[in-house]
Design an enzyme around this catalytic site. Sequence first.
Site, mmCIF file in Angstrom:
data_model
loop_
_atom_site.group_PDB
_atom_site.id
_atom_site.type_symbol
_atom_site.label_atom_id
_atom_site.label_comp_id
_atom_site.label_asym_id
_atom_site.label_seq_id
_atom_site.Cartn_x
_atom_site.Cartn_y
_atom_site.Cartn_z
ATOM 1 N N SER A 25 0.753 -1.239 0.000
ATOM 2 C CA SER A 25 0.000 0.000 0.000
ATOM 3 C C SER A 25 0.787 1.294 0.000
ATOM 4 C CB SER A 25 -0.990 -0.011 1.148
ATOM 5 O OG SER A 25 -2.055 -0.868 0.818
ATOM 6 N N TYR A 58 -0.604 0.364 5.058
ATOM 7 C CA TYR A 58 0.584 -0.142 5.736
ATOM 8 C C TYR A 58 1.821 0.206 4.923
ATOM 9 C CZ TYR A 58 0.174 -4.048 2.441
ATOM 10 O OH TYR A 58 0.071 -4.808 1.309
#
Length: 128
Positions: A25, A58
Amino acid sequence: MQRHMLKSKIHRAAVTHCELHYEGSCAIDEDLLEAAGLIENERIDIWNINNGERFSTYAIKGERGSGMISLNGSAARRAQLGDLVIIAAFAMVDEAELQAGWKPKLVFIDDGNKIKGHRDHVPTQNWT
Protein backbone atom coordinates in the site's frame (compact mmCIF):
# COMPACT_ATOMS: atom_id res chain seq x y z
CA MET A 1 -3.52 3.53 31.80
CA GLN A 2 -2.28 3.61 28.23
CA ARG A 3 -2.68 6.48 25.81
CA HIS A 4 -2.82 6.35 22.01
CA MET A 5 0.05 8.69 21.07
CA LEU A 6 1.69 9.98 17.90
CA LYS A 7 4.74 7.73 17.41
CA SER A 8 6.13 8.73 14.01
CA LYS A 9 5.51 11.41 11.40
CA ILE A 10 6.99 12.13 7.98
CA HIS A 11 5.91 15.70 7.24
CA ARG A 12 5.09 17.05 3.75
CA ALA A 13 6.38 14.20 1.59
CA ALA A 14 5.70 14.48 -2.14
CA VAL A 15 4.00 11.50 -3.77
CA THR A 16 6.40 10.11 -6.39
CA HIS A 17 4.41 7.11 -7.66
CA CYS A 18 0.79 5.92 -7.79
CA GLU A 19 0.70 2.22 -8.71
CA LEU A 20 -2.90 0.98 -8.83
CA HIS A 21 -2.01 -2.66 -9.58
CA TYR A 22 1.06 -3.05 -7.32
CA GLU A 23 0.83 -5.24 -4.23
CA GLY A 24 1.42 -3.30 -1.04
CA SER A 25 0.00 0.00 0.00
CA CYS A 26 2.71 2.62 0.57
CA ALA A 27 6.36 2.18 -0.37
CA ILE A 28 8.53 4.63 1.57
CA ASP A 29 12.24 5.31 1.01
CA GLU A 30 14.03 3.12 3.55
CA ASP A 31 16.00 6.13 4.86
CA LEU A 32 12.72 7.85 5.73
CA LEU A 33 11.28 4.70 7.32
CA GLU A 34 14.30 4.37 9.61
CA ALA A 35 14.42 8.06 10.51
CA ALA A 36 10.76 7.96 11.56
CA GLY A 37 11.07 4.66 13.42
CA LEU A 38 8.65 2.87 11.08
CA ILE A 39 8.93 -0.76 9.99
CA GLU A 40 7.56 -2.83 7.12
CA ASN A 41 3.90 -3.79 7.48
CA GLU A 42 3.27 -1.19 10.20
CA ARG A 43 -0.09 0.54 9.99
CA ILE A 44 0.20 4.14 8.85
CA ASP A 45 -2.23 6.99 8.35
CA ILE A 46 -1.79 9.20 5.32
CA TRP A 47 -3.23 12.71 5.15
CA ASN A 48 -3.20 14.37 1.73
CA ILE A 49 -2.53 18.08 2.16
CA ASN A 50 -3.66 18.89 -1.39
CA ASN A 51 -7.13 17.33 -1.35
CA GLY A 52 -7.91 16.58 2.31
CA GLU A 53 -8.10 12.78 1.86
CA ARG A 54 -7.27 10.79 5.00
CA PHE A 55 -6.78 7.03 4.92
CA SER A 56 -4.99 4.14 6.60
CA THR A 57 -2.73 1.57 4.97
CA TYR A 58 0.58 -0.14 5.74
CA ALA A 59 4.21 0.65 4.99
CA ILE A 60 6.57 -1.30 2.74
CA LYS A 61 10.20 -0.55 1.95
CA GLY A 62 11.03 1.70 -0.97
CA GLU A 63 14.48 1.95 -2.51
CA ARG A 64 16.94 3.52 -0.06
CA GLY A 65 17.95 7.06 -0.99
CA SER A 66 15.34 7.31 -3.75
CA GLY A 67 12.91 9.68 -2.03
CA MET A 68 10.15 7.24 -3.01
CA ILE A 69 6.64 7.72 -1.68
CA SER A 70 4.53 5.29 -3.71
CA LEU A 71 0.82 4.90 -3.05
CA ASN A 72 -0.15 1.43 -4.22
CA GLY A 73 -3.35 -0.51 -4.74
CA SER A 74 -6.52 1.34 -3.80
CA ALA A 75 -4.42 4.03 -2.06
CA ALA A 76 -3.26 5.12 -5.54
CA ARG A 77 -6.75 6.57 -6.06
CA ARG A 78 -6.30 8.96 -3.10
CA ALA A 79 -3.53 11.16 -4.52
CA GLN A 80 -1.84 12.44 -7.64
CA LEU A 81 1.87 12.63 -8.39
CA GLY A 82 3.37 15.58 -6.55
CA ASP A 83 0.65 15.82 -3.89
CA LEU A 84 2.05 16.58 -0.45
CA VAL A 85 1.18 14.09 2.29
CA ILE A 86 1.77 13.59 5.98
CA ILE A 87 2.50 9.99 6.98
CA ALA A 88 1.86 9.16 10.64
CA ALA A 89 1.81 6.17 12.96
CA PHE A 90 0.48 5.89 16.49
CA ALA A 91 1.37 3.68 19.46
CA MET A 92 -0.10 2.76 22.82
CA VAL A 93 2.15 4.28 25.49
CA ASP A 94 1.75 3.72 29.22
CA GLU A 95 1.99 6.44 31.84
CA ALA A 96 5.38 5.23 33.09
CA GLU A 97 6.89 5.59 29.60
CA LEU A 98 5.39 9.07 29.27
CA GLN A 99 6.77 10.10 32.67
CA ALA A 100 10.19 8.73 31.65
CA GLY A 101 10.27 11.16 28.73
CA TRP A 102 8.85 9.18 25.80
CA LYS A 103 8.82 11.29 22.61
CA PRO A 104 7.65 10.78 19.03
CA LYS A 105 9.98 10.83 16.00
CA LEU A 106 9.05 13.64 13.62
CA VAL A 107 10.87 13.82 10.28
CA PHE A 108 10.80 16.89 8.05
CA ILE A 109 11.80 16.59 4.43
CA ASP A 110 12.70 18.88 1.56
CA ASP A 111 11.26 19.16 -1.95
CA GLY A 112 13.22 16.07 -3.05
CA ASN A 113 11.93 13.93 -0.16
CA LYS A 114 15.33 14.07 1.56
CA ILE A 115 15.60 14.56 5.31
CA LYS A 116 16.12 18.18 6.31
CA GLY A 117 15.43 17.90 10.03
CA HIS A 118 14.10 15.99 13.04
CA ARG A 119 12.04 16.98 16.05
CA ASP A 120 10.49 15.18 18.99
CA HIS A 121 7.52 17.48 19.57
CA VAL A 122 4.93 19.59 17.80
CA PRO A 123 5.37 23.26 18.77
CA THR A 124 2.58 25.12 20.54
CA GLN A 125 0.28 26.83 18.04
CA ASN A 126 -0.05 30.57 18.64
CA TRP A 127 -2.61 33.16 17.56
CA THR A 128 -0.83 35.49 15.15
